[in-house]
Write a protein that holds these residues in place. Structure first.
Motif, short mmCIF file in Angstrom:
data_model
loop_
_atom_site.label_atom_id
_atom_site.label_comp_id
_atom_site.label_asym_id
_atom_site.label_seq_id
_atom_site.Cartn_x
_atom_site.Cartn_y
_atom_site.Cartn_z
N GLU A 198 0.83 -1.20 0.00
CA GLU A 198 0.00 0.00 0.00
C GLU A 198 0.87 1.25 0.00
O GLU A 198 2.00 1.24 0.48
CB GLU A 198 -0.87 -0.01 1.26
N SER A 199 0.35 2.35 -0.50
CA SER A 199 1.01 3.65 -0.38
C SER A 199 0.66 4.26 0.97
O SER A 199 -0.53 4.44 1.29
CB SER A 199 0.54 4.58 -1.51
N ALA A 206 -6.85 8.73 2.55
CA ALA A 206 -8.16 8.07 2.68
C ALA A 206 -8.73 8.24 4.08
O ALA A 206 -9.92 8.56 4.26
CB ALA A 206 -8.04 6.60 2.32
N ILE A 207 -7.89 8.02 5.09
CA ILE A 207 -8.34 8.16 6.47
C ILE A 207 -8.74 9.60 6.76
O ILE A 207 -9.75 9.87 7.43
CB ILE A 207 -7.23 7.68 7.44
N GLY A 213 -12.54 1.16 6.82
CA GLY A 213 -12.60 -0.23 6.36
C GLY A 213 -11.45 -0.62 5.45
O GLY A 213 -10.81 0.20 4.79
N TYR A 214 -11.23 -1.89 5.44
CA TYR A 214 -10.17 -2.56 4.68
C TYR A 214 -10.23 -2.24 3.18
O TYR A 214 -9.24 -1.88 2.55
CB TYR A 214 -10.36 -4.04 4.99
N GLN A 215 -11.43 -2.29 2.60
CA GLN A 215 -11.57 -2.08 1.17
C GLN A 215 -11.22 -0.65 0.76
O GLN A 215 -10.60 -0.42 -0.27
CB GLN A 215 -13.00 -2.41 0.73
N GLY A 216 -11.59 0.32 1.59
CA GLY A 216 -11.35 1.71 1.24
C GLY A 216 -9.96 2.21 1.56
O GLY A 216 -9.36 2.96 0.79
N VAL A 217 -9.43 1.79 2.72
CA VAL A 217 -8.13 2.30 3.16
C VAL A 217 -6.97 1.48 2.61
O VAL A 217 -5.88 2.00 2.36
CB VAL A 217 -8.07 2.33 4.71
#
Length: 234
Positions: A198-199, A206-207, A213-217
């Motif tokens: 992940e970046s 995103a946060i 949630g896992y899918q979005g972050v």
């Protein structure tokens, strides 16, 4: 340094025992398809007390409430017999490690659920060390690499850890479309020398935008782990 030497010695002994017996055959019945290696090259960073700090940097560890250092505690007992002992507390995501699906998803597959042959295979090394940091590696670049289904995709990005306290890890990372492409091939595993698949900057953004949630972050983790594809980091 002593930790790494000990682990290397243990691995060497196990490998020597597993390779051949007096008849020149493996004493252990196995279904592993990959041949036993003629040479073992250790790509992991040196295990030290400050390894989490060296890889993650101060900001990430502090913001997420993780310890800055591995801990080595020496214990000495005088009674009923003098005995010197040590306890090690090691961060399992500070240094080279494997992400299993339950790293991000409750009740999902754990490392112990994988058969060894699922974690061994032919690797294709892709060199992205000249790619700009904090920019995605696009689908077109991955498609041109010629990577095939069943291979371990090993992405070399030339990761350099943060040098100052407030700095986030910075490196080239997969675009979501590139990660989905590799996961749908599917590759056997995805590996990177970076802090994460992940970046870090994208996760913070995103946060900050209120994504949860896992899918979005962590969409890149999800692309692989939701399909049972292990991810090797650092």
């Amino acid at each position: 340094m002593a930790i790494r030497v000990v682990l290397a010695c243990i691995f060497a002994v196990v490998l020597a025992v597993a390779c051949v017996n007096s008849a020149g055959r493996s004493p252990i019945e196995t279904s592993i398809e990959a041949p036993l290696p003629e040479q073992v090259i250790d790509l992991s960073p040196l295990m030290t007390e400050d390894l989490p700090l060296r890889v993650w940097g101060t900001k990430l560890l502090t913001d997420w409430g993780f310890k800055l250092r591995n801990e080595v505690e020496d214990i000495v007992a005088d009674e009923p017999l003098y005995v010197a002992n040590s306890y090690w507390t090691l961060a399992n995501h500070g240094g080279a490690h494997l992400d299993a699906p339950n790293h991000m998803e409750k009740g999902a597959k754990s490392i112990s659920d994988y058969a060894l042959e699922e974690l061994i295979g032919r690797a294709r090394l892709l060199d992205f060390r000249r790619s700009p940091t904090d920019e995605p590696i696009y689908l077109e670049e991955v498609e041109r690499s010629g990577i095939r289904a069943g291979e371990v995709a090993l992405f070399m990005v030339g990761y350099l850890p943060p040098e100052v306290d407030g700095e986030l890890p910075s490196y080239p990372y997969l675009s979501i479309s590139a990660a989905e492409y590799l996961a749908k091939l599917p590759v056997k595993a995805f590996a990177t020398d970076a802090w994460s698949v992940e970046s870090a900057a994208q996760m913070y953004e995103a946060i900050g935008d209120g994504v949860t949630g896992y899918q979005g972050v962590a969409p890149l983790h999800r692309a692989f782990l939701s399909r049972g594809i292990p991810v090797y980091e650092q």
